[in-house]
Scaffold this active site. Structure first.
Site, PDB file in Angstrom:
ATOM      1  N   GLU A  84    -103.156 -40.921 -51.325  1.00 48.15           N
ATOM      2  CA  GLU A  84    -101.514 -41.873 -51.079  1.00 48.15           C
ATOM      3  C   GLU A  84    -100.433 -40.627 -51.395  1.00 48.15           C
ATOM      4  OE1 GLU A  84    -101.351 -46.325 -51.373  1.00 48.15           O
ATOM      5  OE2 GLU A  84    -102.330 -45.544 -53.402  1.00 48.15           O
ATOM      6  N   HIS A 103     -95.814 -43.835 -58.042  1.00 49.81           N
ATOM      7  CA  HIS A 103     -96.439 -45.221 -57.704  1.00 49.81           C
ATOM      8  C   HIS A 103     -97.406 -45.792 -58.322  1.00 49.81           C
ATOM      9  CE1 HIS A 103     -98.721 -47.767 -54.918  1.00 49.81           C
ATOM     10  NE2 HIS A 103    -100.001 -46.640 -54.914  1.00 49.81           N
ATOM     11  N   HIS A 105     -99.742 -49.681 -59.811  1.00 51.74           N
ATOM     12  CA  HIS A 105    -100.134 -51.036 -59.489  1.00 51.74           C
ATOM     13  C   HIS A 105    -100.111 -51.915 -60.702  1.00 51.74           C
ATOM     14  CE1 HIS A 105    -103.255 -48.189 -57.252  1.00 51.74           C
ATOM     15  NE2 HIS A 105    -102.083 -48.129 -56.448  1.00 51.74           N
ATOM     16  N   HIS A 174    -100.450 -54.720 -53.404  1.00 57.18           N
ATOM     17  CA  HIS A 174    -100.882 -53.306 -53.715  1.00 57.18           C
ATOM     18  C   HIS A 174    -100.323 -52.824 -54.718  1.00 57.18           C
ATOM     19  CE1 HIS A 174    -101.061 -48.768 -52.093  1.00 57.18           C
ATOM     20  NE2 HIS A 174    -101.516 -49.005 -53.366  1.00 57.18           N
TER      21      HIS A 174
END
Length: 243
Positions: A84, A103, A105, A174
């Protein structure tokens, strides 16, 4: 890599902060085995730095790779890279103000990307940066049925477009992506967006009819000046970096 690129090495302080940021976010439960943080190269604005494919809590200086904005690895090319990475390169392309991208989660953020009608909004003064709005990225609109990961430049650009001029974008089913003008600011926003999500859910459960009082637009703007970032970073550096 050209000779000029090889000579323009990132500063040691920048590398120190990037390695430390991975550790901080792991220790504060923003990332676990998954997630990543990058920083724009301090000498080459069209490059960024990020670890090769590793759990954040294991990242060392030796693992930091250099990428161009198309997310091609210019160093460590013989090693696996995050699938990613396009999240980072495509955001840097359209947001010249952004210096660092996270980024994650983080579990408390996930419900706000999937609960219809729910909006992540600032609950307290540490999270005024949420007051400008938190869009939700829907991967189906650009990619159809996928494994939810941002594996291509096209999906990375779609995510960057969804983020727009905001500081946080939720990713349905996500996780989330945050940006800042520095590594400390991006980490601060990741940590406190996660805290805000937990507090917001608790407040809705406690309140009569689920109604709570959010920060106003003016309160959000006044409390989002970044004054709290240096103190938080100083503490985290002391706790997790021995600084």
């Amino acid at each position: 890599m050209t000779a000029a690129t090889a000579d323009a090495r990132p500063s040691k302080d920048l590398l120190d902060d990037l390695v430390l940021a991975n550790k901080i976010m792991f220790e504060l439960n923003v990332v676990d085995a998954f997630g990543h943080i990058s920083v724009r190269h301090d000498k080459l604005a069209n490059h960024y730095l990020m670890s090769r494919h590793l759990p954040p809590g294991m990242v060392t200086h030796a693992d930091i790779a250099t990428f161009d904005l198309d997310s091609n690895a210019l160093t460590h090319a013989d090693k696996p890279q995050y699938s990613e990475r396009y999240i980072h390169g495509e955001i840097y392309k359209i947001r010249p103000d952004v210096v660092s991208v996270v980024h994650c989660h983080a579990r408390p953020l996930i419900p706000f990307g999937v609960a219809k009608g729910a909006k992540l909004r600032p609950m307290f003064h540490m999270c005024g940066f949420l007051g400008c709005g938190v869009p939700i990225f829907e991967v189906r609109e650009k990619g159809g049925m996928t494994d939810m990961l941002i594996r291509t430049p096209a999906l990375g650009k779609a995510l960057a477009d969804s983020l727009g001029d905001k500081f946080v974008v939720l990713m349905r089913g996500h996780g989330a992506t945050m940006v800042g003008k520095s590594i400390p600011e991006a980490v601060f926003r990741a940590v406190y967006a996660t805290e805000n999500a937990t507090i917001q859910m608790q407040a809705h459960q406690l309140a009569v009819n689920g109604e709570v009082e959010f920060l106003s637009d003016e309160e959000s703007e006044l409390s989002a000046k970044g004054r709290n970032v240096p103190r938080a970073w100083t503490l985290w550096k002391h706790q997790f970096g021995g600084g």
